[in-house]
Structures are given as C-alpha cells and as structure tokens.
Design a protein around this motif. Sequence first.
Motif, PDB file in Angstrom:
ATOM      1  N   ILE A   1       0.545  -1.117   0.007  1.00  0.00           N
ATOM      2  CA  ILE A   1      -0.112   0.202   0.044  1.00  0.00           C
ATOM      3  C   ILE A   1       1.289   0.995   0.408  1.00  0.00           C
ATOM      4  O   ILE A   1       0.374   2.671  -0.648  1.00  0.00           O
ATOM      5  CB  ILE A   1      -0.812  -0.156   1.298  1.00  0.00           C
ATOM      6  CG1 ILE A   1      -1.850   1.190   1.008  1.00  0.00           C
ATOM      7  CG2 ILE A   1      -0.440  -0.268   2.290  1.00  0.00           C
ATOM      8  CD1 ILE A   1      -2.973   1.062  -0.190  1.00  0.00           C
ATOM      9  N   ILE A   2       1.606   0.723   0.675  1.00  0.00           N
ATOM     10  CA  ILE A   2       2.920   2.568   0.643  1.00  0.00           C
ATOM     11  C   ILE A   2       3.451   2.773  -0.700  1.00  0.00           C
ATOM     12  O   ILE A   2       3.132   3.771  -1.260  1.00  0.00           O
ATOM     13  CB  ILE A   2       3.981   2.578   1.703  1.00  0.00           C
ATOM     14  CG1 ILE A   2       3.482   1.800   2.824  1.00  0.00           C
ATOM     15  CG2 ILE A   2       4.514   3.658   1.738  1.00  0.00           C
ATOM     16  CD1 ILE A   2       2.517   3.060   3.969  1.00  0.00           C
ATOM     17  N   SER A   3       4.013   2.058  -1.414  1.00  0.00           N
ATOM     18  CA  SER A   3       4.917   2.584  -2.483  1.00  0.00           C
ATOM     19  C   SER A   3       3.417   2.443  -3.582  1.00  0.00           C
ATOM     20  O   SER A   3       3.290   3.227  -4.327  1.00  0.00           O
ATOM     21  CB  SER A   3       5.634   0.459  -3.120  1.00  0.00           C
ATOM     22  OG  SER A   3       4.279   0.034  -3.039  1.00  0.00           O
ATOM     23  N   GLN A   4       1.969   1.790  -3.402  1.00  0.00           N
ATOM     24  CA  GLN A   4       1.163   2.018  -4.324  1.00  0.00           C
ATOM     25  C   GLN A   4       0.397   3.535  -3.799  1.00  0.00           C
ATOM     26  O   GLN A   4      -0.054   4.453  -5.198  1.00  0.00           O
ATOM     27  CB  GLN A   4       0.224   0.958  -3.674  1.00  0.00           C
ATOM     28  CG  GLN A   4       0.155  -0.283  -4.739  1.00  0.00           C
ATOM     29  CD  GLN A   4      -0.926  -1.579  -4.196  1.00  0.00           C
ATOM     30  OE1 GLN A   4      -1.841  -1.225  -3.258  1.00  0.00           O
ATOM     31  NE2 GLN A   4      -1.066  -2.513  -4.758  1.00  0.00           N
ATOM     32  N   VAL A   5       0.553   3.885  -3.103  1.00  0.00           N
ATOM     33  CA  VAL A   5       0.329   5.389  -2.274  1.00  0.00           C
ATOM     34  C   VAL A   5       0.750   6.530  -3.238  1.00  0.00           C
ATOM     35  O   VAL A   5       0.621   7.264  -3.824  1.00  0.00           O
ATOM     36  CB  VAL A   5       0.187   5.524  -0.976  1.00  0.00           C
ATOM     37  CG1 VAL A   5       0.177   6.830  -1.156  1.00  0.00           C
ATOM     38  CG2 VAL A   5      -1.242   4.602  -0.507  1.00  0.00           C
ATOM     39  N   GLY A   6       2.098   5.985  -3.094  1.00  0.00           N
ATOM     40  CA  GLY A   6       3.614   6.851  -3.771  1.00  0.00           C
ATOM     41  C   GLY A   6       3.154   7.545  -5.718  1.00  0.00           C
ATOM     42  O   GLY A   6       3.142   7.909  -5.825  1.00  0.00           O
ATOM     43  N   ALA A   7       2.791   5.344  -6.579  1.00  0.00           N
ATOM     44  CA  ALA A   7       2.144   5.589  -7.156  1.00  0.00           C
ATOM     45  C   ALA A   7       1.408   5.983  -8.109  1.00  0.00           C
ATOM     46  O   ALA A   7       0.766   6.840  -8.901  1.00  0.00           O
ATOM     47  CB  ALA A   7       2.242   4.427  -7.933  1.00  0.00           C
ATOM     48  N   ALA A   8      -0.020   6.439  -7.413  1.00  0.00           N
ATOM     49  CA  ALA A   8      -1.046   7.123  -6.760  1.00  0.00           C
ATOM     50  C   ALA A   8      -0.720   8.636  -7.013  1.00  0.00           C
ATOM     51  O   ALA A   8      -0.972   9.914  -8.149  1.00  0.00           O
ATOM     52  CB  ALA A   8      -1.414   7.281  -6.139  1.00  0.00           C
ATOM     53  N   LYS A   9      -0.364   9.126  -6.178  1.00  0.00           N
ATOM     54  CA  LYS A   9       0.898  10.417  -6.217  1.00  0.00           C
ATOM     55  C   LYS A   9       1.186  11.230  -6.773  1.00  0.00           C
ATOM     56  O   LYS A   9       1.062  12.092  -8.363  1.00  0.00           O
ATOM     57  CB  LYS A   9       1.303  10.796  -4.458  1.00  0.00           C
ATOM     58  CG  LYS A   9       2.059  12.270  -4.453  1.00  0.00           C
ATOM     59  CD  LYS A   9       2.843  12.377  -3.245  1.00  0.00           C
ATOM     60  CE  LYS A   9       3.296  13.831  -3.400  1.00  0.00           C
ATOM     61  NZ  LYS A   9       4.322  13.765  -2.636  1.00  0.00           N
ATOM     62  N   ALA A  10       1.724  10.402  -8.126  1.00  0.00           N
ATOM     63  CA  ALA A  10       2.612  10.888  -9.070  1.00  0.00           C
ATOM     64  C   ALA A  10       2.207  11.109  -9.947  1.00  0.00           C
ATOM     65  O   ALA A  10       1.917  11.574 -11.508  1.00  0.00           O
ATOM     66  CB  ALA A  10       4.165   9.913  -9.100  1.00  0.00           C
ATOM     67  N   ALA A  11       0.669   9.483 -10.234  1.00  0.00           N
ATOM     68  CA  ALA A  11       0.148  10.045 -11.379  1.00  0.00           C
ATOM     69  C   ALA A  11      -1.181  11.224 -11.523  1.00  0.00           C
ATOM     70  O   ALA A  11      -1.813  11.112 -12.712  1.00  0.00           O
ATOM     71  CB  ALA A  11      -0.461   8.801 -11.843  1.00  0.00           C
ATOM     72  N   GLY A  12      -1.134  11.554 -10.564  1.00  0.00           N
ATOM     73  CA  GLY A  12      -2.070  12.900 -10.098  1.00  0.00           C
ATOM     74  C   GLY A  12      -3.635  12.643  -9.107  1.00  0.00           C
ATOM     75  O   GLY A  12      -4.102  13.201  -9.590  1.00  0.00           O
ATOM     76  N   VAL A  13      -3.493  11.158  -8.742  1.00  0.00           N
ATOM     77  CA  VAL A  13      -4.734  10.748  -7.981  1.00  0.00           C
ATOM     78  C   VAL A  13      -5.109  12.132  -7.173  1.00  0.00           C
ATOM     79  O   VAL A  13      -3.708  12.371  -6.281  1.00  0.00           O
ATOM     80  CB  VAL A  13      -4.385   9.800  -7.542  1.00  0.00           C
ATOM     81  CG1 VAL A  13      -5.616   9.098  -6.401  1.00  0.00           C
ATOM     82  CG2 VAL A  13      -4.842   8.952  -8.018  1.00  0.00           C
ATOM     83  N   GLN A  14      -5.764  12.809  -7.046  1.00  0.00           N
ATOM     84  CA  GLN A  14      -6.307  13.650  -5.889  1.00  0.00           C
ATOM     85  C   GLN A  14      -6.760  13.216  -4.877  1.00  0.00           C
ATOM     86  O   GLN A  14      -6.800  13.593  -3.518  1.00  0.00           O
ATOM     87  CB  GLN A  14      -7.089  14.838  -6.449  1.00  0.00           C
ATOM     88  CG  GLN A  14      -6.514  15.341  -7.825  1.00  0.00           C
ATOM     89  CD  GLN A  14      -4.763  16.418  -7.222  1.00  0.00           C
ATOM     90  OE1 GLN A  14      -5.420  17.001  -6.148  1.00  0.00           O
ATOM     91  NE2 GLN A  14      -3.529  15.766  -7.825  1.00  0.00           N
TER      92      GLN A  14
END
Length: 460
Positions: free
Chosen positions: A185-198
């Motif tokens: 979940i930690i790495s996936q949150v980082g990926a979501a942030k990088a992709a612009g998920v708000q």
Amino acid sequence: AHLYHISRFPPPRILAWRDLFAIVSSLLELTTRHSHAPAAALHRLAARLTTSMKTVLALALMGFGAVTAWVPMSARLPRSVARASSRSGVSMAAEGTCLVSGFLDAQERTDQFAFDVLHKHGVFNKIIALCPDVSFAKKRLISRTARYSGLINVLEFEEGTPATVADKFAGVNSWLAFDADPAQIISQVGAAKAAGVQNIVAVVAADVDFSPAVAQLEGSGISYTFIQSAPIVDGKEGTNPFVCGEVGTGFVAGDVITRDEAVRIAAECFMIESAAGKSFTLKNGDDSAMAYLKKLRGEGKSRREEIMYAIAGGLGEFIEEVKEVEEKQAAKKSAEEKPKYVSTQTEEERTAEIDALIKKGQEKLKAKQEEELVNAAKTELMIAFQKQKWSEGGISDAAEYEETYLAEYVEDLRDRSYFDEDGVLNFVREEDLDAMSEEELAELDAELAAEEALAGAKDE
C-alpha cells in the motif's frame, strides 16, 4: 411494456398529449415496484416530444423520485445544482474518474454494494472496476438494478489485480483501495501521487504503519483517508455498531468488522470533508457504541453524519458524558441514603444534654404558669377593686390598688389553684379547702407537684 411500445412509434410521428399522459401513468405504476425506469426508452421518447411536453415529463419524473438519468438531456438540471442539493460537507475534488480495487475476486458475493454506494454520491462520471476477470465481473455487476440506477452508464472494467493497480492510475482522480495488501500500500500510494490521483481512501485489514504514506502526501494537496480495520467478515451494514479509534491501539482477539459496514464507511469518506487527512482503526462496537448510534439516530442524523461523528471521536465524548451522568446519579443516590444527621456525642454528653433540656423546659413552663397565675390574680383583683372603689375609705386609683394588693392576691390564688396534666389552670373553692383534712391537703399537694413535673416533660 406499454412504455416501450409507445417509444417504438415510427420516427416521423410526434406524440400527442394523451400519449404523454399514458407514459406518465406507466411511470407511476413502474415506480411503485422499482426504484428506476428504463432510461434508454425515455431518451428515445425525447425526440418525439415538443418542448412543453419535455418540461411536463421532466417534472413528472422528478415528482416520482426519478434519477436525473431518466430525464431527457435537454430538460436536465445543471450538474452543479444537482450536486449542491444532494450532499453536504463534500470534498469538491471527489469527482471525475474513480478507480476501485479489492473487489470482484470471490464467487460467493457480487460486491455490487460498493459500486452502488459510490455511484449514489453523484460525483463520479466514470467508475472503473479493477478485476482479475472482466467477464466474471460483468456477470456480477451488470444487472437490472445497475441499469435502473444508471450505474451501468458510468461503469467500466479494467483487467488487473490489486498488486498491479499502480499501472492503472492514468486519468484517475480518486482511488478506493479496499482490503489492500499492507506490504504494497505504501508504494502504491506513491504511484497514485505521481499519477495525479487527488483522493485516496485505503482500507487495510492487517497491521500496517501508514506514517510513510502520510509523509508522502503531506503538503501535496491530495486528500487521503487511511483505515486500519479488524479482520473483515461477510455481513450487511447496520447489523452491528462500529467504532473508529486511533491508529496504534491495535485489536484484540475476536475483533472483526462487517464487510458492507467497512465498504460504506470507506466510500463515504470521499464525501465527508472532515475525513480528509485522517488515519483511524475500524471494528465492530460494543453496547456503548450501540447506545451512541441510537442517540445519533434519535437526533435524526443521516448515515453519512453517523460516520462523520464516529470518525471525529464522538463515541469517546459520549462515553465521557454517560460516565459523568452516572457519577452524578450515584453521588445523588449516596447523599439520599446517607443519614441527614449523625451524632458525634458520647452517651454521657447526650444524657447531660437531655437533662439540661428537661430542666430548661421545666423553667420555661414554670415561668409560663407563673405569668398565667399573675394574670388570673389581676382579674380577681380588678373585680375586688370595683367593689371597694365607691365604699368609704376605698382606693379609687386602679394602679395604686394593684400595686398594694397584687402580691397578696397572687399568693392567695396560688394556695387554691393548680395546673393539670394538660397545663390548664384550675381553681379550688375556699369552702372545699376548708372542708379538707390535713392528710387530704398533703395528698392534694403531692398530686399537684407530680402533675407540674409531668406537664414540664410533656412541654419539652
């Protein structure tokens, strides 16, 4: 069937008013059995209605509790107005495309509840279901209910698993990660942030440290809610109360959370402004949680408000209030049961006090009786004064006569009167006293003394 029949008239024909009334009548019958009507048929009808007919149909549909998807496109309310009238305390960033992961991987359930809740928010124009098998997922979600509610119009499917979700964030505004892997979940949150998920709402049913994810999102403007839940068990929402606690408190053996309850709380976090930036634990509650839930429902709070108050720590405040009330009630009861007066005297002190009170009472009685005796003597004195006033050598001044003879009259009256046990002054005639022997007079004196003592005790 009647509704579809009318909608399939040849294109050149414009419907008459009587046809419109038949449509409205059909809708009324339909809405008594279903929550929604077939939207496709209504859109075909829109091409065959005049402007005034479209207005009447739109008003009728809204009166029947219709979803905006029923109304012809030219007669719909503006989207911003529809949103403002249907929600409160909403994070305005929760709109656009929502990616949903963690569902559609079990044969024994449909998981449609999660998508229905998200769709009813009315803020997502696309909901993407991440699923390991698209054909299987479609069988689970494409249903009559999905058609009637309009979910099918915004629902899309993306093949993949929660482990590959990091590759699916393109064009996504919001992400609901249910029963996520604590190791990923930690790495996936980082990926979501990088992709612009708000907007991110993540539920992890295991021990997890969300602090690295929080550190990544701090100051980024991204709205997030992280939920560490107890083990998830199948069940409907509302069957058990729930408790939101502080992360780090952990769980004990037997702690669980009902699946639909967890789904509802996670989905509502997109719409609760105060849930943004929060991390909390989630589990089924006890009797105190049930009492708090009944209190909120008794106050008319909505389901969303119940969740909002729970996340804000309302249960803890409620328990403190109940504890304070119970302590006050216990103190009041203890005060009522406690003797109003507890003597600290010894037996000797109490006996001495009683003797002193009796003596004081006797003195008061004696003074009272003496005053009554003097008044009675004055009465007899005034009678005698009137008799001698006009005689030769008589005293004409009453005050002088009283001063001269009052003491004599008092003593005379004392010798021939007594107070009975009720404290009433009684007179004895002189002729009766003259007829008594010495023994009878002594006996009378003893009786009078005893009655005076008794009268003194009774007066006290």
